[in-house]
Design a protein around this motif. Structure first.
Motif, PDB file in Angstrom:
ATOM      1  N   ARG A  55      -7.183 113.432  -5.370  1.00  0.00           N
ATOM      2  CA  ARG A  55      -6.738 114.805  -5.597  1.00  0.00           C
ATOM      3  C   ARG A  55      -6.669 115.559  -4.281  1.00  0.00           C
ATOM      4  O   ARG A  55      -7.289 116.585  -4.118  1.00  0.00           O
ATOM      5  CB  ARG A  55      -7.695 115.520  -6.542  1.00  0.00           C
ATOM      6  N   ARG A  56      -5.931 115.049  -3.346  1.00  0.00           N
ATOM      7  CA  ARG A  56      -5.817 115.707  -2.044  1.00  0.00           C
ATOM      8  C   ARG A  56      -4.426 116.276  -1.885  1.00  0.00           C
ATOM      9  O   ARG A  56      -3.452 115.693  -2.324  1.00  0.00           O
ATOM     10  CB  ARG A  56      -6.074 114.695  -0.922  1.00  0.00           C
ATOM     11  N   ILE A  57      -4.342 117.409  -1.234  1.00  0.00           N
ATOM     12  CA  ILE A  57      -3.071 117.998  -0.830  1.00  0.00           C
ATOM     13  C   ILE A  57      -3.236 118.411   0.622  1.00  0.00           C
ATOM     14  O   ILE A  57      -4.212 119.063   0.967  1.00  0.00           O
ATOM     15  CB  ILE A  57      -2.699 119.227  -1.686  1.00  0.00           C
ATOM     16  N   ALA A  58      -2.293 118.005   1.451  1.00  0.00           N
ATOM     17  CA  ALA A  58      -2.376 118.318   2.876  1.00  0.00           C
ATOM     18  C   ALA A  58      -1.447 119.486   3.194  1.00  0.00           C
ATOM     19  O   ALA A  58      -0.369 119.613   2.615  1.00  0.00           O
ATOM     20  CB  ALA A  58      -1.977 117.105   3.698  1.00  0.00           C
ATOM     21  N   PHE A  75       2.204 111.533   3.927  1.00  0.00           N
ATOM     22  CA  PHE A  75       3.062 111.292   2.776  1.00  0.00           C
ATOM     23  C   PHE A  75       3.105 109.807   2.429  1.00  0.00           C
ATOM     24  O   PHE A  75       3.113 109.432   1.254  1.00  0.00           O
ATOM     25  CB  PHE A  75       4.469 111.825   3.036  1.00  0.00           C
ATOM     26  N   ARG A  76       3.128 108.951   3.428  1.00  0.00           N
ATOM     27  CA  ARG A  76       3.146 107.508   3.204  1.00  0.00           C
ATOM     28  C   ARG A  76       1.879 107.031   2.504  1.00  0.00           C
ATOM     29  O   ARG A  76       1.906 106.090   1.727  1.00  0.00           O
ATOM     30  CB  ARG A  76       3.313 106.787   4.543  1.00  0.00           C
ATOM     31  N   ASP A  77       0.757 107.741   2.741  1.00  0.00           N
ATOM     32  CA  ASP A  77      -0.505 107.405   2.077  1.00  0.00           C
ATOM     33  C   ASP A  77      -0.587 107.948   0.656  1.00  0.00           C
ATOM     34  O   ASP A  77      -1.593 107.779  -0.021  1.00  0.00           O
ATOM     35  CB  ASP A  77      -1.682 107.932   2.889  1.00  0.00           C
ATOM     36  N   GLY A  78       0.462 108.626   0.191  1.00  0.00           N
ATOM     37  CA  GLY A  78       0.499 109.126  -1.176  1.00  0.00           C
ATOM     38  C   GLY A  78      -0.084 110.512  -1.352  1.00  0.00           C
ATOM     39  O   GLY A  78      -0.408 110.912  -2.465  1.00  0.00           O
ATOM     40  N   VAL A  79      -0.210 111.263  -0.273  1.00  0.00           N
ATOM     41  CA  VAL A  79      -0.772 112.607  -0.325  1.00  0.00           C
ATOM     42  C   VAL A  79       0.367 113.619  -0.366  1.00  0.00           C
ATOM     43  O   VAL A  79       1.246 113.585   0.492  1.00  0.00           O
ATOM     44  CB  VAL A  79      -1.666 112.874   0.915  1.00  0.00           C
ATOM     45  N   PRO A  80       0.383 114.535  -1.351  1.00  0.00           N
ATOM     46  CA  PRO A  80       1.375 115.610  -1.313  1.00  0.00           C
ATOM     47  C   PRO A  80       1.156 116.479  -0.073  1.00  0.00           C
ATOM     48  O   PRO A  80       0.021 116.748   0.304  1.00  0.00           O
ATOM     49  CB  PRO A  80       1.098 116.414  -2.584  1.00  0.00           C
ATOM     50  N   THR A 122       6.319 115.757  -2.373  1.00  0.00           N
ATOM     51  CA  THR A 122       5.465 115.104  -3.367  1.00  0.00           C
ATOM     52  C   THR A 122       5.856 113.648  -3.516  1.00  0.00           C
ATOM     53  O   THR A 122       7.041 113.311  -3.588  1.00  0.00           O
ATOM     54  CB  THR A 122       5.580 115.799  -4.734  1.00  0.00           C
ATOM     55  N   PRO A 123       4.863 112.755  -3.571  1.00  0.00           N
ATOM     56  CA  PRO A 123       5.134 111.333  -3.785  1.00  0.00           C
ATOM     57  C   PRO A 123       5.704 111.084  -5.181  1.00  0.00           C
ATOM     58  O   PRO A 123       5.697 111.970  -6.044  1.00  0.00           O
ATOM     59  CB  PRO A 123       3.760 110.679  -3.631  1.00  0.00           C
ATOM     60  N   ALA A 124       6.161 109.872  -5.400  1.00  0.00           N
ATOM     61  CA  ALA A 124       6.814 109.519  -6.663  1.00  0.00           C
ATOM     62  C   ALA A 124       5.887 109.668  -7.864  1.00  0.00           C
ATOM     63  O   ALA A 124       6.336 110.001  -8.954  1.00  0.00           O
ATOM     64  CB  ALA A 124       7.342 108.090  -6.581  1.00  0.00           C
TER      65      ALA A 124
END
Length: 145
Positions: A55-58, A75-80, A122-124
């Motif tokens: 549950r992280r947002i950068a 973003f590549r790590d799946g963080v919005p 946002t990731p997929a």
């Protein structure tokens, strides 16, 4: 103990000699490492960190195009990622938006403008829930006329 004496003891004005209100369960040494203090049973205190659950947002406020790499890695790590481009020059801001658009397209994510020169990547696997008021009915909760 009278109510004035209790209030004075609670404020620390007099010494409290009445030990019957002291609960050994809440003694300083009795608490475990992961225990949390909760005053309302409806309040849930998270014991695990947000990183473990995902549950992280950068938020990133790049100073130049060189900072675009940090956006891509997060973003590549799946963080919005919320990208704030208000402090950048217009030419570099356009380059970062182009980079972010390519990044989201390549990783099947989405890009959305939140405000002027502020974007949300946002990731997929992330769903954006809109807080628009258009779905509310007329004469709703706050209509007190």
């Amino acid at each position: 103990m009278g109510s004035v004496r209790k209030a004075s003891a609670w404020l620390g004005l007099v010494e409290d000699n009445d030990e019957r209100y002291y609960d050994d369960e809440y003694a300083e040494g009795e608490r475990g490492e992961g225990d949390s203090w909760v005053t309302d049973p409806r309040v849930r205190v998270a014991s695990e960190t947000a990183e473990e659950v995902g549950r992280r947002i950068a938020t990133v406020s790049p100073a130049g195009f060189r900072d675009a790499r940090a956006i891509g890695e997060l973003f590549r790590d799946g963080v919005p990622v919320i990208v704030n481009l208000t402090a950048m020059e217009s030419a570099d801001a356009k380059r970062v938006v182009d980079f972010a658009a390519g990044l989201t397209f390549g990783l099947r994510g989405s890009i959305e403008r939140v405000a002027t020169r502020v974007f949300l990547l946002t990731p997929a696997d992330t769903q954006i829930v809109s807080g628009e008021t258009g779905s509310r009915t007329e004469g709703g909760f706050f209509n007190q006329s």
